[in-house]
Motif scaffolding. Structure first.
Motif, mmCIF file in Angstrom:
data_model
loop_
_atom_site.group_PDB
_atom_site.id
_atom_site.type_symbol
_atom_site.label_atom_id
_atom_site.label_comp_id
_atom_site.label_asym_id
_atom_site.label_seq_id
_atom_site.Cartn_x
_atom_site.Cartn_y
_atom_site.Cartn_z
ATOM 1 N N GLY A 11 0.789 -1.233 0.000
ATOM 2 C CA GLY A 11 0.000 0.000 0.000
ATOM 3 C C GLY A 11 0.815 1.274 0.000
ATOM 4 N N LEU A 12 2.015 1.233 -0.567
ATOM 5 C CA LEU A 12 2.905 2.393 -0.512
ATOM 6 C C LEU A 12 2.344 3.538 -1.356
ATOM 7 N N THR A 13 2.232 4.700 -0.734
ATOM 8 C CA THR A 13 1.665 5.880 -1.399
ATOM 9 C C THR A 13 2.487 7.105 -1.049
ATOM 10 N N ARG A 14 2.749 7.929 -2.064
ATOM 11 C CA ARG A 14 3.475 9.190 -1.856
ATOM 12 C C ARG A 14 2.823 10.270 -2.696
ATOM 13 N N VAL A 21 2.028 10.488 -6.616
ATOM 14 C CA VAL A 21 3.122 10.104 -7.508
ATOM 15 C C VAL A 21 3.353 8.593 -7.431
ATOM 16 N N VAL A 22 3.196 8.028 -6.251
ATOM 17 C CA VAL A 22 3.180 6.579 -6.044
ATOM 18 C C VAL A 22 1.843 6.257 -5.383
ATOM 19 N N ASP A 23 1.095 5.333 -5.983
ATOM 20 C CA ASP A 23 -0.303 5.149 -5.591
ATOM 21 C C ASP A 23 -0.597 3.688 -5.258
ATOM 22 N N ASP A 24 -0.553 3.364 -3.942
ATOM 23 C CA ASP A 24 -0.967 2.047 -3.455
ATOM 24 C C ASP A 24 -0.144 0.917 -4.086
ATOM 25 N N PRO A 58 6.957 7.691 2.967
ATOM 26 C CA PRO A 58 5.637 7.540 2.342
ATOM 27 C C PRO A 58 4.545 8.225 3.157
ATOM 28 N N ASP A 59 3.463 8.569 2.457
ATOM 29 C CA ASP A 59 2.286 9.113 3.139
ATOM 30 C C ASP A 59 1.395 8.000 3.680
ATOM 31 N N ALA A 60 1.518 6.818 3.098
ATOM 32 C CA ALA A 60 0.740 5.660 3.568
ATOM 33 C C ALA A 60 1.462 4.397 3.147
ATOM 34 N N GLY A 61 1.129 3.285 3.810
ATOM 35 C CA GLY A 61 1.714 1.996 3.480
ATOM 36 C C GLY A 61 2.833 1.621 4.431
ATOM 37 N N ILE A 216 1.315 0.029 -10.114
ATOM 38 C CA ILE A 216 1.779 -1.186 -10.796
ATOM 39 C C ILE A 216 0.580 -1.798 -11.510
ATOM 40 N N VAL A 217 0.679 -1.871 -12.839
ATOM 41 C CA VAL A 217 -0.457 -2.348 -13.630
ATOM 42 C C VAL A 217 -0.354 -3.821 -13.971
ATOM 43 N N GLN A 218 0.866 -4.405 -13.873
ATOM 44 C CA GLN A 218 1.024 -5.820 -14.181
ATOM 45 C C GLN A 218 2.349 -6.312 -13.616
ATOM 46 N N THR A 219 2.355 -7.513 -13.078
ATOM 47 C CA THR A 219 3.598 -8.151 -12.626
ATOM 48 C C THR A 219 3.661 -9.554 -13.209
ATOM 49 N N GLY A 220 4.879 -10.032 -13.417
ATOM 50 C CA GLY A 220 5.041 -11.390 -13.916
ATOM 51 C C GLY A 220 6.443 -11.624 -14.415
ATOM 52 N N ALA A 221 6.745 -12.881 -14.733
ATOM 53 C CA ALA A 221 8.021 -13.223 -15.344
ATOM 54 C C ALA A 221 8.109 -12.562 -16.712
#
Length: 361
Positions: A11-14, A21-24, A58-61, A216-221
């Protein structure tokens, strides 16, 4: 039983000026794993890295390193107490110190012990013969390897890398990337590498986290994220693409290459059919007949060559369909048909992606 995550953020948010700028952002990295945070400039990658390093709050997370909570809404452990290594594009060696002293900087122990550690690491990056040299006596690639040795000298369990190879020429970059990866893997270090270059991420990463506009819209190998992009923009980030647009009717979309399935997409929806240039199949127009399609090919479509260029290992051929958009194909080796040459194109249905068009905001 799999190793517990060495890095775990949730849940990192800034926010800056009210904008996230960084959202969840959430991700985890296991020991010995290389994760690449990949995305265009300004999407929040470096800010995420700075928060993990402890130089931004961070502001949250929350952030955990080896299960230890180092940052949340109530507390933040100072950077020097987090046990992470840092490696940036500007590796900033101390010019007044020898290579040995640069590598040993920050180590504890006797001078002999620190020199022994420096010599061992310099040997692993093929620089032990320069142990008593000074940074200005080294090439850029050699300085980069000294910076790597210095970063891993304290045996960090986590290494954070922000575009560390972008200042090097292509051939040297490949060599140092591979050497860096080998050393970090041997050390069992968890690595988070920030880059805006898809090829670098594909070459280095065990896992890619694709970032866009702070999320982050997608993670994977690498293989999975390349072959199963989440949307048109993700497909286009990894390679050039051709796009054919159409409208869904009865779960089908009509195109110059015949009908394409669009299961689950409501009638009347505009969709983009995405095909990479290497998956276009081409053939000469023989007496007006197209190529014999394979079961995976769509209906062949007639096209005319607009331009052809040889770009090294392959040729780039641009076409204009008789009824439809311009398309680009890549062909191995030299293939340079003249402009105006009629040809037939077919596309692999199993290599196409169908995405509903993004709604305009």
């Amino acid at each position: 039983m799999p190793d517990a995550p060495r890095v775990q953020i949730a849940g990192l948010t800034r926010r800056f000026g009210g904008r996230a700028v960084v959202d969840d952002v959430s991700l985890s990295i296991a020991p010995g794993q290389v994760t690449c945070l990949l995305g265009p400039s300004g999407c929040g990658k470096s800010t995420t890295l700075r928060m993990i390093a402890g130089v931004d709050r961070p502001d949250a997370g929350e952030i955990r390193l080896d299960g230890r909570l180092v940052c949340d809404a109530a507390r933040s452990v100072p950077p020097e107490d987090r046990g992470v290594g840092l490696m940036f594009q500007d590796f900033a060696l101390f010019p007044h110190m020898s290579v040995a002293d640069n590598v040993a900087f920050g180590l504890s122990g006797s001078r002999a012990e620190k020199r022994a550690r420096a010599q061992a690491l310099l040997g692993r990056v093929s620089l032990d013969r320069h142990i008593d040299a000074y940074p200005h006596e080294l090439s850029g690639g050699e300085q980069q390897r000294v910076a790597l040795a210095r970063a891993i000298a304290p045996r960090p369990r986590v290494m954070l890398m922000d575009e560390p190879f972008s200042g090097l020429d292509d051939r040297l970059r490949d060599e140092i990337r591979d050497q860096t990866l080998e050393v970090l893997k041997e050390e069992g270090t968890a690595v988070l590498l920030v880059t805006h270059e898809p090829q670098e991420a594909m070459r280095m990463a065990d896992e890619i986290a694709l970032m866009r506009e702070g999320r982050i819209v997608q993670t994977g190998a690498p293989y999975n994220i390349y072959n199963n992009p989440v949307d048109r923009e993700a497909a286009g980030f990894f390679s050039d693409i051709n796009v054919i647009s159409g409208e869904v009717n009865g779960a089908l979309t009509q195109t110059p290459f015949g009908q394409f399935l669009a299961p689950g997409v409501p009638d009347g929806t505009r969709v983009d059919i995405v095909i990479r240039p290497q998956h276009l199949r081409i053939d000469f127009d023989r007496a007006g007949r197209g190529p014999n399609p394979t079961p995976q090919d769509g209906t062949p479509a007639r096209a005319v060559v607009e331009r052809a260029r040889f770009i090294g290992r392959e040729s780039l051929v641009e076409f204009r369909l008789e009824a439809g958009p311009c398309l680009t194909a890549t062909v191995p080796s030299v293939f340079l048909p003249k402009p105006g040459t009629p040809m037939w194109l077919a596309i692999r249905r199993d290599r196409c992606f169908v995405f509903p068009q993004a709604k305009e905001s």
